[in-house]
Write a protein that holds these residues in place. Structure first.
Motif, PDB file in Angstrom:
ATOM      1  N   THR B  43       0.892  -0.968   0.194  1.00 41.95           N
ATOM      2  CA  THR B  43      -0.202   0.254   0.171  1.00 41.95           C
ATOM      3  C   THR B  43       0.981   1.103   0.270  1.00 41.95           C
ATOM      4  O   THR B  43       0.232   2.414   0.464  1.00 41.95           O
ATOM      5  CB  THR B  43      -0.684   0.525   1.317  1.00 41.95           C
ATOM      6  N   TRP B  45       1.869   2.796  -2.133  1.00 47.46           N
ATOM      7  CA  TRP B  45       1.752   3.618  -3.701  1.00 47.46           C
ATOM      8  C   TRP B  45       0.633   4.741  -2.564  1.00 47.46           C
ATOM      9  O   TRP B  45       0.105   5.513  -4.000  1.00 47.46           O
ATOM     10  CB  TRP B  45       1.475   2.865  -4.903  1.00 47.46           C
ATOM     11  N   ILE B  46      -0.612   4.089  -1.673  1.00 45.90           N
ATOM     12  CA  ILE B  46      -1.578   4.663  -1.483  1.00 45.90           C
ATOM     13  C   ILE B  46      -1.093   6.399  -0.524  1.00 45.90           C
ATOM     14  O   ILE B  46      -1.003   5.894   0.541  1.00 45.90           O
ATOM     15  CB  ILE B  46      -2.597   4.181  -0.796  1.00 45.90           C
ATOM     16  N   ILE B 106     -14.402  10.898  -8.491  1.00 41.38           N
ATOM     17  CA  ILE B 106     -14.323  10.012  -7.996  1.00 41.38           C
ATOM     18  C   ILE B 106     -13.115   8.722  -8.663  1.00 41.38           C
ATOM     19  O   ILE B 106     -12.785   8.132  -8.801  1.00 41.38           O
ATOM     20  CB  ILE B 106     -15.642   8.717  -8.256  1.00 41.38           C
ATOM     21  N   LEU B 110     -10.276   6.852  -7.246  1.00 43.89           N
ATOM     22  CA  LEU B 110     -10.102   5.669  -7.413  1.00 43.89           C
ATOM     23  C   LEU B 110      -8.328   5.022  -8.102  1.00 43.89           C
ATOM     24  O   LEU B 110      -7.848   4.171  -8.132  1.00 43.89           O
ATOM     25  CB  LEU B 110     -10.960   5.009  -8.757  1.00 43.89           C
ATOM     26  N   LYS B 114      -8.192   4.875  -4.035  1.00 41.79           N
ATOM     27  CA  LYS B 114      -9.744   5.066  -2.457  1.00 41.79           C
ATOM     28  C   LYS B 114     -10.470   4.564  -3.043  1.00 41.79           C
ATOM     29  O   LYS B 114      -9.727   3.586  -4.146  1.00 41.79           O
ATOM     30  CB  LYS B 114      -9.058   6.384  -2.145  1.00 41.79           C
ATOM     31  N   LEU B 115     -11.715   5.057  -2.125  1.00 39.96           N
ATOM     32  CA  LEU B 115     -12.312   4.296  -2.151  1.00 39.96           C
ATOM     33  C   LEU B 115     -13.062   2.693  -2.674  1.00 39.96           C
ATOM     34  O   LEU B 115     -13.697   1.707  -2.861  1.00 39.96           O
ATOM     35  CB  LEU B 115     -13.697   4.837  -4.161  1.00 39.96           C
ATOM     36  N   THR B 116     -12.071   2.241  -1.695  1.00 43.16           N
ATOM     37  CA  THR B 116     -12.458   0.368  -1.508  1.00 43.16           C
ATOM     38  C   THR B 116     -13.052   0.189  -0.652  1.00 43.16           C
ATOM     39  O   THR B 116     -13.137  -0.727   0.027  1.00 43.16           O
ATOM     40  CB  THR B 116     -10.850   0.025  -1.235  1.00 43.16           C
ATOM     41  N   SER B 117     -13.715   1.001   0.112  1.00 47.08           N
ATOM     42  CA  SER B 117     -13.904   1.385   1.345  1.00 47.08           C
ATOM     43  C   SER B 117     -15.086   2.814   1.552  1.00 47.08           C
ATOM     44  O   SER B 117     -15.504   3.834   0.976  1.00 47.08           O
ATOM     45  CB  SER B 117     -13.936   1.035   2.611  1.00 47.08           C
TER      46      SER B 117
END
Lengths: 227, 234
Positions: B43, B45-46, B106, B110, B114-117
């Protein structure tokens, strides 16, 4: 005999003028020498749209489309994340969202064409009120999301049928609304419901096989290429 | 001879493993695995920081409120008794544009992992900010005010996303976060550009309309509306 004819004539003239009363008479009073600041009572409202309840149903139906465009968009967004990474599902739900959004604008144009207005606040007492309060679980797996989409489409189809049912009775009969709902909604609903049901059942079979993850990968790729 | 025994043993072992496998897979075929297993991925890279992510998520709702406001403006001017199809057309188009902005944000989230939850909280029943307007000019004025507030939110967001701060990292040590150069560049270059162009366009339209209304009143608005309807520049 002449008298009878005269009476009938008077009555029919009276009836005709009474029937068209509001618009023309409001013009007369506006244009009279006494003048009047009364608003014109001229509008394009007739048929089913004279009935408040039916208009409410069409407004509700429009709100349902807006809400569902949001739900589909969120479902699409979820499948676009790097962990889920299902481009086909993302594309399918995005398309459903775009379609619901376009349809809601089209419905607003239709409502206003028929002399109605759009209502954005929550409408109470409509049969098909779609429960927006329900908290959605968007982090669904592939099969769950497909089943959800199928339900949402059936819900829209039910909404169309409710309107159609109301405008077919003698009192509110309105062939134009019926034709609009038929041409733009009911056939498309049956198509998308059939398609989603097929996908759902395919998915169920596929993930019951030996290698669910490869099956899902291939099904997603299939969606990506066909949607 | 020995070779033959070894070969037979290997074949037998292979068969047993396969047999066990097929029993397992038979069981699996009765119980479909609905949720695929997530594999561990790095993770590192996030790299978007929480305050910045939060602002971006919030902006999606803001764009949808703007979208719904334009939709309500379109609905108002489309009415037969108002009869300003040009204004209605313009505002319906703006409503879809704002929706596209939200989708763009959005898409960015993505891309950045992000936006995995918590996807369900991104759009929370957005409602239009108004429903009736006294005139076309009144609606244009409100649209301009709305755009200015959206622009302000984007600049505030850029500020948050470029601010470096101290935070406790996963290993319990303090570390200094990084200026999110790429996001800020995207916001200022892509988003703000569109905002400023949109605002200039609205302000120009409002100014022209006001001038026409001053000398020609209702006729001014009528003519202006037809210009909008035919896509002429005004």
């Amino acid at each position: 005999m002449k008298l009878q004819l005269f009476v009938i004539c008077v009555i029919s003239v009276f009836c005709v003028s009474y029937a068209t009363d509001t618009c023309y008479s409001s013009v007369k009073s506006v244009c009279s020498s006494t003048g009047s600041s009364l608003p014109l009572k001229c509008n394009s409202k007739y048929g089913a749209f004279d009935n408040e309840d039916i208009m409410k149903n069409v407004q509700q139906y429009t709100q349902d489309h807006i809400l569902k465009s949001f739900h589909y968009l969120l479902m699409s967004s979820y499948f676009g994340n790097y962990e889920a990474n299902r481009e086909g599902f993302e594309k399918l739900f995005r398309e459903l969202s775009d379609d619901a959004w376009e349809k809601s604008i089209d419905l607003i144009k239709f409502i206003t064409k028929r002399g109605g207005h759009m209502q954005f606040n929550k409408i109470t007492n409509t049969e098909n009120a779609y429960d927006s309060e329900k908290i959605f679980e968007f982090e669904k797996h592939e099969l769950g999301s497909m089943a959800k989409a199928l339900e949402l489409q059936k819900n829209l189809a039910r909404g169309a049928n409710n309107i159609h049912k109301k405008i077919l009775n003698t009192e509110n009969h309105d062939s134009e609304v019926a034709s609009y709902i038929e041409n733009n909604f009911v056939h498309k609903h049956s198509d998308s419901i059939r398609k989603l049901s097929g996908y759902t059942n395919d998915l169920h079979q596929l993930i019951s096989s030996d290698d669910a993850s490869l099956s899902l990968y291939l099904f997603d790729e299939y969606l990506k290429n066909t949607v | 001879m020995l070779k033959f025994i070894v070969l037979a043993a290997i074949l037998l072992a292979g068969y047993c493993v396969q047999g066990a496998d097929s029993v397992l897979s038979k069981r699996a075929s009765r119980l479909p695995s609905c949720r695929s297993k997530l594999m561990d991925a790095p993770t590192d890279w996030i790299t978007m920081e929480d305050p910045c992510t939060e602002k971006m998520r919030e902006q999606i709702q803001t764009e949808f409120v703007a979208s719904m406001t334009y939709l309500a403006m379109g609905a108002y001017f489309a009415q037969d008794t108002v009869n300003r199809p040009g204004f209605a057309k313009m505002f319906f188009e703006s409503a879809s544009e704002e929706r596209q902005h939200a989708i763009k944000i959005i898409g960015y989230l993505l891309m950045r992992g992000k936006l995995t939850s918590d996807v369900g909280q991104l759009i929370r029943d957005p409602q239009p900010l108004g429903s009736t307007y006294s005139s076309g000019a009144d609606a244009l004025k409100n649209a301009l005010i709305l755009e200015a507030s959206v622009t302000r939110k984007i600049t505030e967001m850029a500020k948050v996303c470029e601010t470096e701060f101290e935070k406790v990292n996963a290993t319990g040590h303090f570390e200094r976060t990084m200026n999110d150069y790429h996001l800020v560049d995207w916001l200022t270059g892509d988003f703000l550009n569109e905002q400023y162009e949109g605002q200039r366009d609205l302000a120009g339209k409002l100014s022209t309309l006001n001038k026409m209304m001053e000398s020609h009143g209702a006729l001014g608005e009528f003519l202006f509306d037809k210009k909008l309807l035919n896509g002429n520049s005004v």
